[in-house]
Design a protein around this motif. Structure first.
Motif, PDB file in Angstrom:
ATOM      1  N   LEU A  92       0.833  -1.207   0.000  1.00 30.37           N
ATOM      2  CA  LEU A  92       0.000   0.000   0.000  1.00 30.37           C
ATOM      3  C   LEU A  92       0.866   1.254   0.000  1.00 30.37           C
ATOM      4  N   MET A  93       1.910   1.254   0.813  1.00 32.55           N
ATOM      5  CA  MET A  93       2.793   2.425   0.889  1.00 32.55           C
ATOM      6  C   MET A  93       3.480   2.683  -0.446  1.00 32.55           C
ATOM      7  N   THR A  94       3.907   1.618  -1.104  1.00 29.85           N
ATOM      8  CA  THR A  94       4.567   1.761  -2.395  1.00 29.85           C
ATOM      9  C   THR A  94       3.589   2.248  -3.458  1.00 29.85           C
ATOM     10  N   LEU A  95       2.352   1.728  -3.448  1.00 32.53           N
ATOM     11  CA  LEU A  95       1.328   2.210  -4.375  1.00 32.53           C
ATOM     12  C   LEU A  95       1.024   3.691  -4.138  1.00 32.53           C
ATOM     13  N   MET A  96       0.951   4.092  -2.882  1.00 30.96           N
ATOM     14  CA  MET A  96       0.685   5.484  -2.560  1.00 30.96           C
ATOM     15  C   MET A  96       1.811   6.378  -3.064  1.00 30.96           C
ATOM     16  N   ALA A  97       3.054   5.967  -2.841  1.00 31.07           N
ATOM     17  CA  ALA A  97       4.197   6.761  -3.291  1.00 31.07           C
ATOM     18  C   ALA A  97       4.204   6.880  -4.810  1.00 31.07           C
ATOM     19  N   TRP A  98       3.884   5.793  -5.514  1.00 33.93           N
ATOM     20  CA  TRP A  98       3.816   5.846  -6.971  1.00 33.93           C
ATOM     21  C   TRP A  98       2.741   6.839  -7.414  1.00 33.93           C
ATOM     22  N   GLY A  99       1.565   6.763  -6.785  1.00 31.46           N
ATOM     23  CA  GLY A  99       0.485   7.689  -7.118  1.00 31.46           C
ATOM     24  C   GLY A  99       0.858   9.132  -6.838  1.00 31.46           C
ATOM     25  N   ASP A 100       1.546   9.368  -5.723  1.00 24.68           N
ATOM     26  CA  ASP A 100       1.999  10.732  -5.404  1.00 24.68           C
ATOM     27  C   ASP A 100       2.947  11.255  -6.487  1.00 24.68           C
ATOM     28  N   ARG A 101       3.833  10.391  -6.989  1.00 26.30           N
ATOM     29  CA  ARG A 101       4.809  10.811  -8.003  1.00 26.30           C
ATOM     30  C   ARG A 101       4.190  10.985  -9.378  1.00 26.30           C
ATOM     31  N   HIS A 102       3.273  10.092  -9.756  1.00 28.45           N
ATOM     32  CA  HIS A 102       2.816  10.047 -11.138  1.00 28.45           C
ATOM     33  C   HIS A 102       1.395  10.556 -11.376  1.00 28.45           C
ATOM     34  N   LEU A 103       0.601  10.692 -10.335  1.00 33.59           N
ATOM     35  CA  LEU A 103      -0.790  11.102 -10.523  1.00 33.59           C
ATOM     36  C   LEU A 103      -1.140  12.408  -9.836  1.00 33.59           C
ATOM     37  N   ARG A 104      -0.230  12.964  -9.081  1.00 33.67           N
ATOM     38  CA  ARG A 104      -0.472  14.196  -8.321  1.00 33.67           C
ATOM     39  C   ARG A 104       0.481  15.282  -8.769  1.00 33.67           C
ATOM     40  N   THR A 105       0.072  16.518  -8.535  1.00 36.13           N
ATOM     41  CA  THR A 105       0.997  17.622  -8.753  1.00 36.13           C
ATOM     42  C   THR A 105       1.761  17.849  -7.457  1.00 36.13           C
ATOM     43  N   ALA A 106       2.890  18.501  -7.566  1.00 35.30           N
ATOM     44  CA  ALA A 106       3.731  18.737  -6.381  1.00 35.30           C
ATOM     45  C   ALA A 106       2.920  19.430  -5.292  1.00 35.30           C
ATOM     46  N   GLY A 107       3.024  18.921  -4.084  1.00 38.90           N
ATOM     47  CA  GLY A 107       2.318  19.502  -2.943  1.00 38.90           C
ATOM     48  C   GLY A 107       0.852  19.120  -2.844  1.00 38.90           C
ATOM     49  N   ASP A 108       0.384  18.237  -3.720  1.00 38.34           N
ATOM     50  CA  ASP A 108      -1.032  17.841  -3.743  1.00 38.34           C
ATOM     51  C   ASP A 108      -1.213  16.427  -3.213  1.00 38.34           C
ATOM     52  N   ARG A 109      -0.503  16.076  -2.149  1.00 39.77           N
ATOM     53  CA  ARG A 109      -0.608  14.739  -1.572  1.00 39.77           C
ATOM     54  C   ARG A 109      -1.771  14.696  -0.585  1.00 39.77           C
ATOM     55  N   PRO A 110      -2.719  13.781  -0.782  1.00 35.11           N
ATOM     56  CA  PRO A 110      -3.865  13.718   0.122  1.00 35.11           C
ATOM     57  C   PRO A 110      -3.547  13.121   1.491  1.00 35.11           C
ATOM     58  N   MET A 111      -2.434  12.405   1.596  1.00 39.32           N
ATOM     59  CA  MET A 111      -2.057  11.785   2.871  1.00 39.32           C
ATOM     60  C   MET A 111      -0.541  11.677   2.899  1.00 39.32           C
ATOM     61  N   VAL A 112       0.024  11.950   4.053  1.00 39.12           N
ATOM     62  CA  VAL A 112       1.457  11.754   4.255  1.00 39.12           C
ATOM     63  C   VAL A 112       1.616  10.802   5.432  1.00 39.12           C
ATOM     64  N   LEU A 113       2.404   9.772   5.246  1.00 36.73           N
ATOM     65  CA  LEU A 113       2.736   8.872   6.343  1.00 36.73           C
ATOM     66  C   LEU A 113       4.062   9.335   6.919  1.00 36.73           C
ATOM     67  N   GLU A 114       4.066   9.587   8.198  1.00 38.85           N
ATOM     68  CA  GLU A 114       5.295  10.027   8.851  1.00 38.85           C
ATOM     69  C   GLU A 114       5.960   8.837   9.518  1.00 38.85           C
TER      70      GLU A 114
END
Length: 156
Positions: A92-114
């Motif tokens: 799930l974390m890897t899928l989320m990171a891929w989506g953040d890189r390829h489907l979102r614009t910079a700074g448009d992350r709906p969730m950040v895991l710390e």
């Protein structure tokens, strides 16, 4: 070319048979976030109740989730990840990171895991044997299923 009646034996295909149905990975996402009650799942996923109930039953039967009562009257249950479910969390974390890189614009992350280090998680797949990060060019496929090569089935 017609589809093969005997496709390549594959653990990816076997895993997708369990978690590849619509909403299944979203159920796992919510349960890993601690939202394991049915009404929370309906609200956060947006799945129809009957389909969600089917997915939950299948994930419990497969040993990916556990189900336990939290109310006797009325009888209600909550779902939690089993050890097998927790082992899917990096996917799930890897899928989320891929989506953040390829489907979102910079700074448009709906969730950040710390991470516990205090920084935003940047997941990476590493080789457990040597510790190096896995890169496509460093991999060599070695089919183990009898009658199969990398390019497909061997001639009969």
């Amino acid at each position: 070319m017609a589809a093969s009646k005997d496709p390549r034996p594959c653990s990816i295909a076997d895993t997708l048979a369990l978690v590849g149905e619509k909403y299944s990975l979203l159920v796992l996402r919510e349960v890993c976030l601690g939202n394991g009650r049915f009404d929370q799942l309906v609200r956060n996923i947006g799945a129809p109740r009957d389909i969600l109930a089917t997915r939950l039953r299948r994930l419990v039967d497969a040993g990916i989730l556990t189900k336990r009562p939290y109310s006797e009257r009325p009888q209600r249950f909550e779902y939690r990840p089993s050890q097998a479910g927790l082992e899917l969390e990096p996917v799930l974390m890897t899928l989320m990171a891929w989506g953040d890189r390829h489907l979102r614009t910079a700074g448009d992350r709906p969730m950040v895991l710390e991470h516990s280090c205090g920084r935003a998680l940047a997941p990476a797949v590493t080789c457990r044997a040597c510790g190096d990060e896995v890169r496509h060019e460093d991999l060599t496929a070695r089919p183990q299923a009898p009658g199969w090569t990398v390019t497909g089935p061997t001639a009969a």
